[in-house]
Enzyme design. Sequence first.
Site, mmCIF file in Angstrom:
data_model
loop_
_atom_site.group_PDB
_atom_site.id
_atom_site.type_symbol
_atom_site.label_atom_id
_atom_site.label_comp_id
_atom_site.label_asym_id
_atom_site.label_seq_id
_atom_site.Cartn_x
_atom_site.Cartn_y
_atom_site.Cartn_z
ATOM 1 N N ASP A 15 0.860 -1.179 0.000
ATOM 2 C CA ASP A 15 0.000 0.000 0.000
ATOM 3 C C ASP A 15 0.899 1.232 0.000
ATOM 4 O O ASP A 15 1.748 1.389 0.883
ATOM 5 C CB ASP A 15 -0.874 -0.022 1.267
ATOM 6 N N ASN A 29 -6.843 13.077 -10.029
ATOM 7 C CA ASN A 29 -7.623 13.497 -11.195
ATOM 8 C C ASN A 29 -7.366 14.980 -11.427
ATOM 9 O O ASN A 29 -6.836 15.676 -10.571
ATOM 10 C CB ASN A 29 -9.127 13.229 -11.004
ATOM 11 N N GLY A 37 -9.325 4.452 -5.031
ATOM 12 C CA GLY A 37 -7.993 3.894 -5.285
ATOM 13 C C GLY A 37 -6.893 4.548 -4.472
ATOM 14 O O GLY A 37 -7.041 4.811 -3.276
ATOM 15 N N VAL A 38 -5.773 4.845 -5.155
ATOM 16 C CA VAL A 38 -4.632 5.495 -4.475
ATOM 17 C C VAL A 38 -5.058 6.826 -3.869
ATOM 18 O O VAL A 38 -4.770 7.151 -2.720
ATOM 19 C CB VAL A 38 -3.501 5.735 -5.499
ATOM 20 N N ASP A 39 -5.789 7.607 -4.680
ATOM 21 C CA ASP A 39 -6.228 8.958 -4.266
ATOM 22 C C ASP A 39 -7.042 8.858 -2.981
ATOM 23 O O ASP A 39 -6.833 9.604 -2.020
ATOM 24 C CB ASP A 39 -7.097 9.540 -5.395
ATOM 25 N N SER A 126 -2.685 5.396 -13.663
ATOM 26 C CA SER A 126 -3.677 5.165 -14.725
ATOM 27 C C SER A 126 -4.110 3.725 -14.935
ATOM 28 O O SER A 126 -4.980 3.466 -15.773
ATOM 29 C CB SER A 126 -3.182 5.714 -16.089
ATOM 30 N N GLY A 128 -5.679 1.722 -12.898
ATOM 31 C CA GLY A 128 -6.859 1.300 -12.116
ATOM 32 C C GLY A 128 -8.110 1.845 -12.780
ATOM 33 O O GLY A 128 -8.472 1.433 -13.887
HETATM 34 N N1 APR Z 1 -1.434 1.684 -2.880
HETATM 35 C C1 APR Z 1 -0.817 1.389 -4.068
HETATM 36 N N2 APR Z 1 -1.485 1.149 -5.203
HETATM 37 C C2 APR Z 1 -2.833 1.212 -5.158
HETATM 38 C C3 APR Z 1 -3.552 1.523 -3.974
HETATM 39 C C4 APR Z 1 -2.798 1.761 -2.813
HETATM 40 N N3 APR Z 1 -3.382 2.074 -1.636
HETATM 41 N N4 APR Z 1 -4.897 1.519 -4.278
HETATM 42 C C5 APR Z 1 -4.992 1.198 -5.578
HETATM 43 N N5 APR Z 1 -3.772 1.015 -6.121
HETATM 44 C C6 APR Z 1 -3.395 0.661 -7.497
HETATM 45 C C7 APR Z 1 -4.472 0.141 -8.391
HETATM 46 O O1 APR Z 1 -4.614 -1.250 -8.207
HETATM 47 C C8 APR Z 1 -3.902 0.479 -9.753
HETATM 48 O O2 APR Z 1 -2.959 -0.502 -10.139
HETATM 49 O O3 APR Z 1 -2.962 1.872 -8.103
HETATM 50 C C9 APR Z 1 -3.138 1.787 -9.520
HETATM 51 C C10 APR Z 1 -3.870 3.045 -9.989
HETATM 52 O O4 APR Z 1 -5.249 2.891 -9.731
HETATM 53 P P1 APR Z 1 -6.178 4.146 -9.320
HETATM 54 O O5 APR Z 1 -5.901 4.517 -7.920
HETATM 55 O O6 APR Z 1 -7.570 3.767 -9.702
HETATM 56 O O7 APR Z 1 -5.675 5.359 -10.213
HETATM 57 P P2 APR Z 1 -5.901 5.671 -11.771
HETATM 58 O O8 APR Z 1 -6.122 4.444 -12.575
HETATM 59 O O9 APR Z 1 -4.738 6.579 -12.121
HETATM 60 O O10 APR Z 1 -7.266 6.501 -11.777
HETATM 61 C C11 APR Z 1 -7.262 7.777 -11.197
HETATM 62 O O11 APR Z 1 -9.202 7.293 -9.891
HETATM 63 O O12 APR Z 1 -9.241 7.367 -7.600
HETATM 64 C C12 APR Z 1 -9.549 8.069 -8.742
HETATM 65 O O13 APR Z 1 -9.372 10.372 -8.113
HETATM 66 C C13 APR Z 1 -8.761 9.338 -8.867
HETATM 67 O O14 APR Z 1 -10.049 10.134 -10.722
HETATM 68 C C14 APR Z 1 -8.809 9.562 -10.352
HETATM 69 C C15 APR Z 1 -8.702 8.157 -10.905
#
Ligand code: APR
Length: 183
Positions: A15, A29, A37-39, A126, A128
């Site tokens: 994580d 975003n 997700g990460v955000d 990107s 996720g």
């Molecule tokens: N730590 C590390 N990696 C993570 C975590 C975490 N806590 N949570 C999710 N991930 C992974 C996902 O599995 C994926 O492989 O991070 C990668 C990116 O996924 P997302 O977080 O969905 O980001 P992204 O695909 O760039 O989409 C961004 O999603 O959450 C919203 O506000 C954000 O609109 C933006 C969009």
Amino acid sequence: MTGDPLTRIRLVQGDLTGITADAIVNAANSALAGGGGVDGAIHRIGGPGIMEDLRRRYGPHRSCPTGSAVVSAPGLLEARWVIHAVGPVWWGGTAGEAARVASAYLTSLRLADDLGARHVAFPSISTGAYGYPVAQAAPVALDAVARGLRDAARVQRVTFVLYSDDVLEAFETALATLAAAAG
Ligand code: APR
């Protein structure tokens, strides 16, 4: 910085909010509005101070273009800064996605270097919610970060913190391929 930059890239599963680094890069975003997700994890674990700092620095109607990044305070995370990077939504690969996701990594690394960070932690931007197939995103991410490390004055190492097995495996495969090509 001397030496093959690929040797200064580490891949770990876990994580992103649990790592200690000078700069932790968020997959944000363009509205810098938070999300899932990460955000979601970064704002949940980092606390409201991160969003408050974004609002203070960039105003209520803030935005960050795709492929770019902005900096904020780290809140409660084990970091000096959080860098909010905006990757592209996947539209099939013919809308400049590779160049934009590469730009998100490179811009984040340059920003971290300017700030004086030595250790930067990235997620897989990107791949996720934005749907970028990780088998295609991983080599672009690693190549961009290797180029950024080559030019960096102060960033010495990068850790990719990869949440799921499939993403870790894709990055391991891509890193091995790039290392073999580098000879
Ligand atoms: N730590 C590390 N990696 C993570 C975590 C975490 N806590 N949570 C999710 N991930 C992974 C996902 O599995 C994926 O492989 O991070 C990668 C990116 O996924 P997302 O977080 O969905 O980001 P992204 O695909 O760039 O989409 C961004 O999603 O959450 C919203 O506000 C954000 O609109 C933006 C969009």
